[in-house]
Design an enzyme around this catalytic site. Structure first.
Site, PDB file in Angstrom:
ATOM      1  N   CYS A   1       0.835  -1.202   0.000  1.00 12.95           N
ATOM      2  CA  CYS A   1       0.000   0.000   0.000  1.00 12.95           C
ATOM      3  C   CYS A   1       0.874   1.258   0.000  1.00 12.95           C
ATOM      4  O   CYS A   1       1.521   1.553  -0.993  1.00 12.95           O
ATOM      5  CB  CYS A   1      -0.963  -0.053   1.177  1.00 12.95           C
ATOM      6  SG  CYS A   1      -2.272   1.171   1.107  1.00 12.95           S
TER       7      CYS A   1
ATOM      8  N   HIS B   1      -3.478  -5.754   1.189  1.00 16.60           N
ATOM      9  CA  HIS B   1      -2.763  -5.935   2.451  1.00 16.60           C
ATOM     10  C   HIS B   1      -2.661  -7.390   2.894  1.00 16.60           C
ATOM     11  O   HIS B   1      -3.497  -7.854   3.673  1.00 16.60           O
ATOM     12  CB  HIS B   1      -3.471  -5.141   3.553  1.00 16.60           C
ATOM     13  CG  HIS B   1      -3.288  -3.678   3.431  1.00 16.60           C
ATOM     14  ND1 HIS B   1      -2.308  -2.988   4.102  1.00 16.60           N
ATOM     15  CD2 HIS B   1      -3.961  -2.763   2.704  1.00 16.60           C
ATOM     16  CE1 HIS B   1      -2.380  -1.704   3.796  1.00 16.60           C
ATOM     17  NE2 HIS B   1      -3.374  -1.534   2.948  1.00 16.60           N
TER      18      HIS B   1
ATOM     19  N   GLU C   1      -0.742  -8.607   5.070  1.00 14.30           N
ATOM     20  CA  GLU C   1      -0.487  -8.717   6.519  1.00 14.30           C
ATOM     21  C   GLU C   1      -1.775  -8.715   7.339  1.00 14.30           C
ATOM     22  O   GLU C   1      -1.754  -9.053   8.522  1.00 14.30           O
ATOM     23  CB  GLU C   1       0.447  -7.589   6.977  1.00 14.30           C
ATOM     24  CG  GLU C   1      -0.196  -6.233   7.224  1.00 14.30           C
ATOM     25  CD  GLU C   1      -0.508  -5.448   5.955  1.00 14.30           C
ATOM     26  OE1 GLU C   1      -0.522  -6.057   4.866  1.00 14.30           O
ATOM     27  OE2 GLU C   1      -0.761  -4.240   6.046  1.00 14.30           O
TER      28      GLU C   1
END
Lengths: 87, 234
Positions: free
Chosen positions: B87, B204, B206
């Site tokens: 990002c 994302h 994560e």
């Protein structure tokens, strides 16, 4: 003392949805006859001392490496003398 | 010995903690790095996390790109250090010209936050080895400036060299995570450099590493197991 103005615009081939949104709002405001709007950024740099060739070259480097991302944007650098009377 | 993976915190980073957690869950050791510190603490890889560093002022990533830590990251990435930008991290990598092209505001001018479906297009990078090519995954996406742009020549080069690493899946219901969420050219969600050590993407991974939280999926975990495997067997 002088003012140096750096104008930054998206390259012409890159879509500018903000400009389009502004353009589409114009007829609602009763403002006809504008077929396209593109939105950019203007930086005004107040420069101490004379704006000679060396100073302009440095500002050009700054614009190229930082104020604009030349992958997606074009820029222009121009000098605006600040009138004595205005001080 | 496990691998040590650095995560940089910039002023305005949001996902640095989640990223360190994902690294730990994958079995590697997360190392906190600070934007003002040139010292990379001898880490084996670096992640630039998501967020809004410097408030996205000027352009997303434009100011962070000149931070002291980035001097080291840029120099070492060019020498082969694996670097992942998620990002805002992806935006920083394009601003630093470690990846080609640039990031602009979403074409619909709104913030987007949703579970997004992607296809893994390149499973040969340092960060994607545990995926298979063509695999479809679903991870959260949340951004304002997610529109990937590049000139025609660059796009053709990326496509020809297989450097589009992730692509948005567009054929399906938007409510089910399909569609190009930001107007990215060629539906590009992420790309890699020529060497495959630098990868950037908007979604994302994560945030998709544990079955207990979020969407309940772990589709993002292979990013972190891929790099661990690569570093430990290297």
């Amino acid at each position: 003392m002088a003012r140096v103005v750096v104008d930054v615009m998206l390259k012409p081939e890159i879509l500018d949805p903000q400009g389009q949104a502004v353009q589409r709002a114009l007829p609602r405001l009763g403002f006809d006859g504008v077929s396209d709007v593109r939105q950019g950024k203007r930086f005004e740099l107040e420069v101490d001392g004379p704006v000679d060739e060396a100073a302009l070259a440095r500002i050009h480097d700054l614009a190229e490496s930082f104020l604009a991302n030349t992958v997606i944007e074009d820029f222009t650098v121009k000098v605006e003398e600040v009138a004595e009377a205005a001080k | 010995m496990t691998a040590r993976i650095g995560v940089v915190t910039f002023p305005g980073s949001l996902d640095d903690q989640d990223t360190r957690r994902a690294i730990r869950l994958a079995g590697a050791e997360p190392v906190a790095l600070w934007h003002k510190d040139k010292d990379l603490k001898q880490v084996d890889a670096v992640v630039l996390p998501g967020g809004f560093s410097y408030g996205d002022y000027l352009r997303a990533g434009a100011i962070s790109r000149f931070s002291p830590v980035m001097e080291s990251v840029i120099a070492q990435a060019k020498a082969g250090l694996p670097v992942l930008g998620i990002c805002n991290g992806f935006q920083i990598l394009t601003e630093a010209h470690l990846l080609p092209g640039g990031m602009l505001g979403n074409d619909h001018l709104h913030f987007v936050c949703r579970d997004q479906r992607l296809r893994v297009e390149n499973a040969r990078t340092a960060w994607t080895g545990d995926y298979s090519e063509g695999q479809e995954i679903r991870v959260p996406l949340k951004n304002m400036d997610g529109r990937y742009v590049a000139d025609r020549y660059t796009l053709d080069e990326l496509e020809a060299e297989g450097r589009v690493a992730f692509r948005y899946l567009v054929d399906g219901d938007a409510a089910d995570g399909y569609g190009n969420p930001n107007g990215s050219l060629n539906d590009i969600a992420g790309i890699t450099n020529e060497a495959g050590n630098v990868v950037g993407l908007m979604p994302h991974p994560e945030h998709a590493v544990e079955p207990l939280v979020g969407s309940g999926r772990t589709d993002g975990l292979p990013f972190f197991t891929s790099i661990l495997k690569k570093l430990v067997t290297a």
